[in-house]
Structure formats: structure tokens, C-alpha cells
Design a protein around this motif. Structure first.
Motif, PDB file in Angstrom:
ATOM      1  N   ASN A  26       0.841  -1.217  -0.046  1.00 31.68           N
ATOM      2  CA  ASN A  26       0.111   0.119   0.018  1.00 31.68           C
ATOM      3  C   ASN A  26       1.111   1.239   0.047  1.00 31.68           C
ATOM      4  O   ASN A  26       1.205   1.450   1.052  1.00 31.68           O
ATOM      5  CB  ASN A  26      -0.950   0.126   1.334  1.00 31.68           C
ATOM      6  CG  ASN A  26      -2.049   0.781   1.074  1.00 31.68           C
ATOM      7  OD1 ASN A  26      -2.494   1.398  -0.010  1.00 31.68           O
ATOM      8  ND2 ASN A  26      -2.662   1.223   2.225  1.00 31.68           N
ATOM      9  N   LYS A  27       1.040   1.716  -1.323  1.00 26.78           N
ATOM     10  CA  LYS A  27       2.200   2.785  -1.280  1.00 26.78           C
ATOM     11  C   LYS A  27       1.556   4.304  -1.523  1.00 26.78           C
ATOM     12  O   LYS A  27       0.483   4.402  -1.903  1.00 26.78           O
ATOM     13  CB  LYS A  27       3.074   2.397  -2.636  1.00 26.78           C
ATOM     14  CG  LYS A  27       3.631   1.313  -2.323  1.00 26.78           C
ATOM     15  CD  LYS A  27       4.733   0.715  -3.450  1.00 26.78           C
ATOM     16  CE  LYS A  27       5.271  -0.483  -3.286  1.00 26.78           C
ATOM     17  NZ  LYS A  27       6.052  -0.919  -4.660  1.00 26.78           N
ATOM     18  N   MET A  28       2.240   5.283  -1.427  1.00 27.23           N
ATOM     19  CA  MET A  28       2.098   6.609  -1.630  1.00 27.23           C
ATOM     20  C   MET A  28       1.785   7.042  -3.268  1.00 27.23           C
ATOM     21  O   MET A  28       2.547   6.311  -3.843  1.00 27.23           O
ATOM     22  CB  MET A  28       2.950   7.608  -0.984  1.00 27.23           C
ATOM     23  CG  MET A  28       2.678   9.032  -1.139  1.00 27.23           C
ATOM     24  SD  MET A  28       3.996  10.175  -0.454  1.00 27.23           S
ATOM     25  CE  MET A  28       4.944  10.377  -2.178  1.00 27.23           C
ATOM     26  N   THR A  29       0.810   7.819  -3.358  1.00 31.70           N
ATOM     27  CA  THR A  29       0.466   8.186  -4.730  1.00 31.70           C
ATOM     28  C   THR A  29       0.398   9.497  -4.973  1.00 31.70           C
ATOM     29  O   THR A  29       0.094  10.299  -3.860  1.00 31.70           O
ATOM     30  CB  THR A  29      -0.682   7.532  -5.255  1.00 31.70           C
ATOM     31  OG1 THR A  29      -1.865   7.975  -4.412  1.00 31.70           O
ATOM     32  CG2 THR A  29      -0.880   5.961  -5.277  1.00 31.70           C
ATOM     33  N   GLY A  32      -3.315  10.621  -4.153  1.00 32.39           N
ATOM     34  CA  GLY A  32      -3.581  10.678  -2.567  1.00 32.39           C
ATOM     35  C   GLY A  32      -3.195  12.006  -2.188  1.00 32.39           C
ATOM     36  O   GLY A  32      -3.714  12.470  -1.135  1.00 32.39           O
ATOM     37  N   LYS A 211       6.625   8.561  -4.959  1.00 31.25           N
ATOM     38  CA  LYS A 211       5.536   7.913  -5.262  1.00 31.25           C
ATOM     39  C   LYS A 211       6.153   6.503  -5.486  1.00 31.25           C
ATOM     40  O   LYS A 211       6.760   6.002  -6.051  1.00 31.25           O
ATOM     41  CB  LYS A 211       4.728   8.564  -6.269  1.00 31.25           C
ATOM     42  CG  LYS A 211       5.520   8.230  -7.755  1.00 31.25           C
ATOM     43  CD  LYS A 211       4.354   8.792  -8.652  1.00 31.25           C
ATOM     44  CE  LYS A 211       4.990   8.693 -10.264  1.00 31.25           C
ATOM     45  NZ  LYS A 211       4.282   9.053 -11.356  1.00 31.25           N
ATOM     46  N   ASN A 212       4.950   5.305  -5.168  1.00 32.60           N
ATOM     47  CA  ASN A 212       5.089   4.054  -4.954  1.00 32.60           C
ATOM     48  C   ASN A 212       6.631   3.395  -4.486  1.00 32.60           C
ATOM     49  O   ASN A 212       7.053   2.240  -4.707  1.00 32.60           O
ATOM     50  CB  ASN A 212       5.087   3.654  -6.430  1.00 32.60           C
ATOM     51  CG  ASN A 212       3.971   3.952  -7.352  1.00 32.60           C
ATOM     52  OD1 ASN A 212       2.991   4.019  -6.736  1.00 32.60           O
ATOM     53  ND2 ASN A 212       3.940   4.437  -8.552  1.00 32.60           N
ATOM     54  N   PRO A 215       5.183   4.169   2.254  1.00 27.06           N
ATOM     55  CA  PRO A 215       4.121   3.640   2.609  1.00 27.06           C
ATOM     56  C   PRO A 215       2.897   4.910   2.464  1.00 27.06           C
ATOM     57  O   PRO A 215       3.073   6.090   2.230  1.00 27.06           O
ATOM     58  CB  PRO A 215       4.155   3.436   4.065  1.00 27.06           C
ATOM     59  CG  PRO A 215       5.370   3.087   4.361  1.00 27.06           C
ATOM     60  CD  PRO A 215       6.282   3.984   3.322  1.00 27.06           C
ATOM     61  N   LYS A 216       1.719   4.337   2.343  1.00 22.65           N
ATOM     62  CA  LYS A 216       0.275   5.284   2.020  1.00 22.65           C
ATOM     63  C   LYS A 216       0.312   6.301   3.205  1.00 22.65           C
ATOM     64  O   LYS A 216      -0.168   7.380   2.813  1.00 22.65           O
ATOM     65  CB  LYS A 216      -0.799   4.208   2.169  1.00 22.65           C
ATOM     66  CG  LYS A 216      -2.152   5.083   1.725  1.00 22.65           C
ATOM     67  CD  LYS A 216      -2.050   5.320   0.174  1.00 22.65           C
ATOM     68  CE  LYS A 216      -3.537   5.759  -0.453  1.00 22.65           C
ATOM     69  NZ  LYS A 216      -3.324   5.990  -1.787  1.00 22.65           N
ATOM     70  N   TYR A 217       0.509   6.021   4.226  1.00 21.85           N
ATOM     71  CA  TYR A 217       0.693   7.221   5.351  1.00 21.85           C
ATOM     72  C   TYR A 217       1.586   8.666   5.175  1.00 21.85           C
ATOM     73  O   TYR A 217       1.100   9.394   5.670  1.00 21.85           O
ATOM     74  CB  TYR A 217       0.610   6.499   6.634  1.00 21.85           C
ATOM     75  CG  TYR A 217       1.868   6.048   6.994  1.00 21.85           C
ATOM     76  CD1 TYR A 217       3.077   6.614   7.367  1.00 21.85           C
ATOM     77  CD2 TYR A 217       1.866   4.592   7.217  1.00 21.85           C
ATOM     78  CE1 TYR A 217       4.384   6.029   7.707  1.00 21.85           C
ATOM     79  CE2 TYR A 217       2.976   3.910   7.480  1.00 21.85           C
ATOM     80  CZ  TYR A 217       4.259   4.567   7.627  1.00 21.85           C
ATOM     81  OH  TYR A 217       5.351   4.091   8.204  1.00 21.85           O
ATOM     82  N   GLU A 219       1.785   9.887   2.437  1.00 23.99           N
ATOM     83  CA  GLU A 219       0.824  11.059   1.878  1.00 23.99           C
ATOM     84  C   GLU A 219       0.732  12.201   2.724  1.00 23.99           C
ATOM     85  O   GLU A 219       0.581  13.322   2.339  1.00 23.99           O
ATOM     86  CB  GLU A 219      -0.391  10.312   1.159  1.00 23.99           C
ATOM     87  CG  GLU A 219      -0.090   9.571  -0.005  1.00 23.99           C
ATOM     88  CD  GLU A 219      -1.238   8.763  -0.358  1.00 23.99           C
ATOM     89  OE1 GLU A 219      -1.244   8.002  -1.494  1.00 23.99           O
ATOM     90  OE2 GLU A 219      -2.469   8.881   0.201  1.00 23.99           O
TER      91      GLU A 219
END
Length: 247
Positions: A26-29, A32, A211-212, A215-217, A219
Motif C-alpha cells: 500500500n504505497k503513496m500516490t 492521494g 511515489k510508489n 507507505p500510504k500514510y 501521503e
């Protein structure tokens, strides 16, 4: 260029904040970061409007201004070191920033009618103009561009720190003229505003590179970084308009 050698003066995008992350599903975009940035801008606007309403009702907004300033510093420090809590800390930072910006905007509005709204317009225009320049590749973020801009930001911040420190002790030096409305002072703020605007390009480029990879957090941490730069642009715009109006 390797990500860990990336140069930036924005504390939110420093190497220490972003190092040490491994592959994650679950990666940063970029999308996002954009959505979270708009959300946080709404939070800033909401507490800024609340500050205005409380001022109209006779509340002493000094408490909100200083409380907001302390809050932004506190939540910034926590965000820099506890990244997993960024989804909570960054919205709190935005709310605190709204109180601070709302208060200083009220003081500006009381002296110069309509000035804060104009500064907001300049900030929004600057953001989309820099985004267009970055996306269209009209201005390319090269290694030399980063190096020059980082040095320029460091010089500006050093001058501001010296000016504030000397003013605190009422010491008259060439740096203290930055707080008056002289042409030299206005020119300095114009340069600082330009550097703040181009700092957005560094922020966009950093987010694009990360990006990618994180982790998502993260963002939320990137959103914090954009807010820091946008607040700088707004404050510089307000300073320039105030000094020009005085003249």
C-alpha cells in the motif's frame, strides 16, 4: 539521482524524515497527496473563518494566534518524528495553522481592507502556476536548480532569523530594515516570495520521486510539506502587499 541524496530545504521533505522505508503493498500516490492537500486546505480555511467569527463577536484573537502558532510547531515536530501518526497529526496541524493565519489576516484586514483575500488569491494562483510549469516541463527541476534553490532558501531563512533575533533585542543593523516599508525591504520580500514559489517545484518533484516507494500514510507527511510552502507563499504575499500599501 538517488532518493537519499535529494536536496531540499523544506523540513517535511528532508532526508531524515523519509529514509529507512522498505517496499510495501500500500504505497503513496500523487492523487492521494492531492486529495489530502485539498482536505487540509479546507481545514485551514474552516478554523481561519472560525477565528474571524470569534473576532466579530469580540473574542480576543491573540489567544488563537499564539495558540495556533504553538500548535503548528508542536504538531510539525511530532509529524517529523512519528510518521505513522501523520494521518491524525497533519489535520491537527492544519486546524492550528488556520487559527494562526486567521488571526494575522484579521490584523491585516483591519489596517488594509481586502488585503488578506488578495493574498489568498495570489497564493492559489502561484500554486497552480507552479504546478503548470512543473507538469509542462517549462521549468525543469535539475540538480543545479535544486542546489541553487536550496542555497537561496537557506540564505533567506538565515536573514530572517538574524532579523528577528536582532529586533527582539532592539539592535539596529542592516537586517532590521527588512521590517520597514523601504524599497530594499520590499525587494527582499519579492525575492523571498519568488523563492517560496519555486520551492513548490521542489516539493512536486520530491513527491513524484517518492511515489510508489513509501507507505500510504506518508501521503500525509507530503501534504504537510506542501502546506508549509503554501503558508510561506501566503505570508510573503501579505508582507509585500502591506509594505506597498504603506508607501
Amino acid at each position: 539521482m538517488a532518493l537519499y541524496t535529494y536536496k531540499t530545504s523544506n523540513p517535511a521533505f528532508s532526508r531524515d524524515v523519509w529514509k529507512g522505508y522498505t517496499s510495501t503493498s500500500n504505497k503513496m500516490t500523487v492523487n492521494g497527496v492531492i486529495l489530502k492537500s485539498f482536505f487540509c486546505v479546507i481545514l485551514v480555511a474552516s478554523t481561519a473563518m472560525l477565528t474571524w467569527n470569534m473576532h466579530i463577536k469580540g473574542f480576543n484573537i491573540d489567544y488563537l494566534m499564539y495558540g495556533g502558532l504553538i500548535g503548528t510547531l508542536f504538531f510539525s515536530l511530532l509529524t517529523a518524528f512519528i510518521h505513522r501518526l501523520a494521518p491524525v497529526l497533519v489535520p491537527l496541524y492544519a486546524l492550528a495553522q488556520g487559527f494562526f493565519l486567521g488571526a494575522i489576516s484579521i490584523y491585516a484586514e483591519n489596517k488594509f481592507k481586502g488585503m488578506p483575500l488578495q493574498a489568498i488569491g495570489v497564493t492559489i494562483t502561484t500554486f497552480f502556476a507552479m504546478l503548470f510549469l512543473y507538469k509542462s516541463k517549462i521549468v525543469k527541476v535539475t540538480d543545479r536548480f535544486r542546489s541553487v534553490l536550496v542555497v537561496a532558501i537557506s540564505i533567506i531563512m538565515t536573514i530572517y532569523a538574524l532579523s528577528w533575533s536582532l529586533n527582539f533585542f532592539s539592535i539596529e543593523t542592516p537586517f532590521t530594515i527588512l521590517d520597514n516599508s523601504s524599497y530594499i525591504s520590499i525587494a527582499f520580500n519579492v525575492v523571498a516570495a519568488g523563492i517560496a514559489a519555486f520551492t513548490l517545484l521542489l516539493d512536486f518533484d520530491f513527491i513524484e520521486r517518492k511515489k510508489n516507494h513509501v507507505p500510504k500514510y506518508m501521503e500525509w507527511v507530503a501534504t504537510w510539506g506542501l502546506l508549509v510552502t503554501l503558508v510561506w507563499v501566503y505570508v510573503e504575499a501579505l508582507r509585500i502587499m502591506k509594505k506597498i500599501a504603506v508607501n
